[in-house]
Design a protein around this motif. Structure first.
Motif, PDB file in Angstrom:
ATOM      1  N   ARG A  53      90.210  43.312  57.710  1.00 45.28           N
ATOM      2  CA  ARG A  53      89.433  43.005  58.913  1.00 45.28           C
ATOM      3  C   ARG A  53      90.285  42.372  60.011  1.00 45.28           C
ATOM      4  NH1 ARG A  53      85.070  41.236  55.141  1.00 45.28           N
ATOM      5  NH2 ARG A  53      85.992  39.155  55.197  1.00 45.28           N
ATOM      6  N   SER A  54      91.571  42.226  59.763  1.00 48.07           N
ATOM      7  CA  SER A  54      92.419  41.465  60.690  1.00 48.07           C
ATOM      8  C   SER A  54      93.165  42.349  61.676  1.00 48.07           C
ATOM      9  CB  SER A  54      93.430  40.628  59.892  1.00 48.07           C
ATOM     10  OG  SER A  54      94.324  41.473  59.166  1.00 48.07           O
ATOM     11  N   LEU A  55      92.617  43.497  62.014  1.00 50.08           N
ATOM     12  CA  LEU A  55      93.328  44.445  62.882  1.00 50.08           C
ATOM     13  C   LEU A  55      93.691  43.830  64.230  1.00 50.08           C
ATOM     14  CD1 LEU A  55      91.336  47.759  62.236  1.00 50.08           C
ATOM     15  CD2 LEU A  55      93.446  46.957  61.145  1.00 50.08           C
ATOM     16  N   ARG A  56      92.793  43.036  64.791  1.00 47.20           N
ATOM     17  CA  ARG A  56      93.050  42.505  66.140  1.00 47.20           C
ATOM     18  C   ARG A  56      94.127  41.428  66.151  1.00 47.20           C
ATOM     19  NH1 ARG A  56      90.855  37.848  67.897  1.00 47.20           N
ATOM     20  NH2 ARG A  56      89.573  36.621  66.486  1.00 47.20           N
ATOM     21  N   ARG A  57      94.546  40.964  64.983  1.00 44.31           N
ATOM     22  CA  ARG A  57      95.608  39.954  64.930  1.00 44.31           C
ATOM     23  C   ARG A  57      97.002  40.558  65.070  1.00 44.31           C
ATOM     24  NH1 ARG A  57      95.546  35.110  63.364  1.00 44.31           N
ATOM     25  NH2 ARG A  57      97.222  35.177  64.887  1.00 44.31           N
ATOM     26  N   PHE A  58      97.065  41.876  65.073  1.00 41.30           N
ATOM     27  CA  PHE A  58      98.355  42.547  65.236  1.00 41.30           C
ATOM     28  C   PHE A  58      98.503  43.008  66.688  1.00 41.30           C
ATOM     29  CE2 PHE A  58      97.378  42.754  60.774  1.00 41.30           C
ATOM     30  CZ  PHE A  58      98.603  42.482  60.165  1.00 41.30           C
ATOM     31  N   PRO A  59      99.725  43.064  67.180  1.00 40.61           N
ATOM     32  CA  PRO A  59      99.938  43.438  68.589  1.00 40.61           C
ATOM     33  C   PRO A  59      99.302  44.786  68.919  1.00 40.61           C
ATOM     34  CG  PRO A  59     101.981  42.625  67.616  1.00 40.61           C
ATOM     35  CD  PRO A  59     100.995  42.760  66.496  1.00 40.61           C
TER      36      PRO A  59
END
Length: 352
Positions: A53-59
């Motif tokens: 669920r952490s896709l938005r934490r990557f550039p």
């Protein structure tokens, strides 16, 4: 540099300074994880779900293949720390901190840094219960009270509590800030300061938005909604400077008593429900009636003894017994009626 304007500026500098701030030997890093790391690991499934669920934490714009590789490294870093420290308990939001280190310093150094961080700065968040986390949150209102009593009183009347700042605290704002530059700038600051500095920074954000808060409806839902939506255009350098000033003015040692009192004051309906159940067990109609019956029997026994010893007081004893019975009956009726009227309202407060 870490606490001055701009922070450490570049990831190349952070790779050298963050290990110094955490006293980690970069020449003695943990070995790469083996395949057995994920086997029969009690936290693996939850970590996997959170990392996915952490896709938005990557550039933004990062190729899928690169991102997926970093997600696998993120899972392994988290599991390694937990495997080496069985006293630590994973919590949702922990991965937001680990991914920040992973993106800045790489997987092996990130694992070493996060392990040291988890056994020190983040230790209270990784207990089996949230008691220590809630205790840290209880420092928020005393800080606000020292600076802006009007805002403090407004928030107390609204009964908003401090749960709106929970995700800020346990992720070091990594979960709520969309610009990675602001996240690592805060990490520079927090790593160079006392472990409670994130709660001072949370207080500074609330104080910065005082006029917005005071302008909204004084109820829990409105204030909570406003504060939980953290602005992305905050004046970070100004707030960091102010948080440092407040820490010097009102150190944790001076706020400890107020924080403990805050914990007592925040005994909400949900937390006192067990107390209510125990108390109301003594007010159930059958319990009250049994007590009333036993007391009436005791009163009648005493009356018989008085009648046997003083026959001429028979009439007065009967009146006394009748009065006692009527009084007990009225008291029992009042207690039962009160309990029945109050209990439904109490349940509605907990289960709307």
């Amino acid at each position: 540099m870490a606490i001055s304007e701009g922070g450490l500026l570049m990831d190349e500098i952070r790779c050298k300074v963050w290990p110094k701030l955490l006293n980690v030997n970069t020449e003695d890093l943990p070995p790469p994880p083996g395949e057995e790391l994920r086997e029969d690991n009690k936290d693996y499934q939850q970590v996997l779900l959170d990392v996915r669920r952490s896709l938005r934490r990557f550039p933004p714009g990062m190729p899928d293949e690169q991102r997926e590789g970093l997600q696998e490294e993120l899972i392994d870093s988290i599991l390694q720390v937990l495997q080496h420290n069985p006293q630590l308990h994973y919590y949702q939001g922990y991965h937001d901190i680990v991914v920040t280190f992973l993106l800045v310093v790489g997987d092996r150094l990130a694992t070493a840094l996060v392990e040291k961080l988890s056994t020190h700065h983040l230790r209270d968040f990784m207990d089996p219960t949230m008691d220590n986390t809630k205790h840290i949150l209880n420092y928020l209102m005393p800080i606000i009270d020292q600076v802006n009593p009007e805002l403090h009183d407004f928030m107390q009347r609204a009964e908003v509590g401090t749960i709106f700042a929970l995700s800020w605290l346990i992720t070091w704002f990594g979960h709520v800030l969309s610009d990675f530059r602001h996240v690592v700038r805060l990490y520079d600051f927090f790593l160079a300061c006392h472990p409670l500095m994130p709660i001072y920074f949370a207080a500074v954000i609330v104080l910065h938005r005082a006029q917005e808060v005071l302008a909204c409806e004084c109820d829990m839902a409105s204030v909570h909604h406003l504060l939980s939506q953290i602005p992305q255009d905050l004046p970070y350098e100004t707030l960091i400077s102010r948080a440092g000033d407040l820490f010097v003015q009102f150190p944790p040692s001076e706020l400890a008593r107020e924080a403990a009192q805050q914990q007592q004051a925040e005994r909400t309906a949900a937390s006192t429900f067990k107390d209510f159940e125990l108390a109301s067990a003594q007010q159930r109609p059958d319990t009250v009636l049994r007590q009333r019956f036993r007391e009436r029997l005791r009163a009648e026994e005493r009356a018989k003894m008085l009648l046997a010893s003083k026959p001429r007081t028979n009439r007065f004893v009967k009146l006394a017994v009748m009065g006692l019975t009527v009084a007990l009956g009225a008291a029992a009726l009042a207690v039962v009626k009160s309990a029945l009227e109050w209990a439904p309202k109490f349940e509605l407060q907990i289960f709307p």
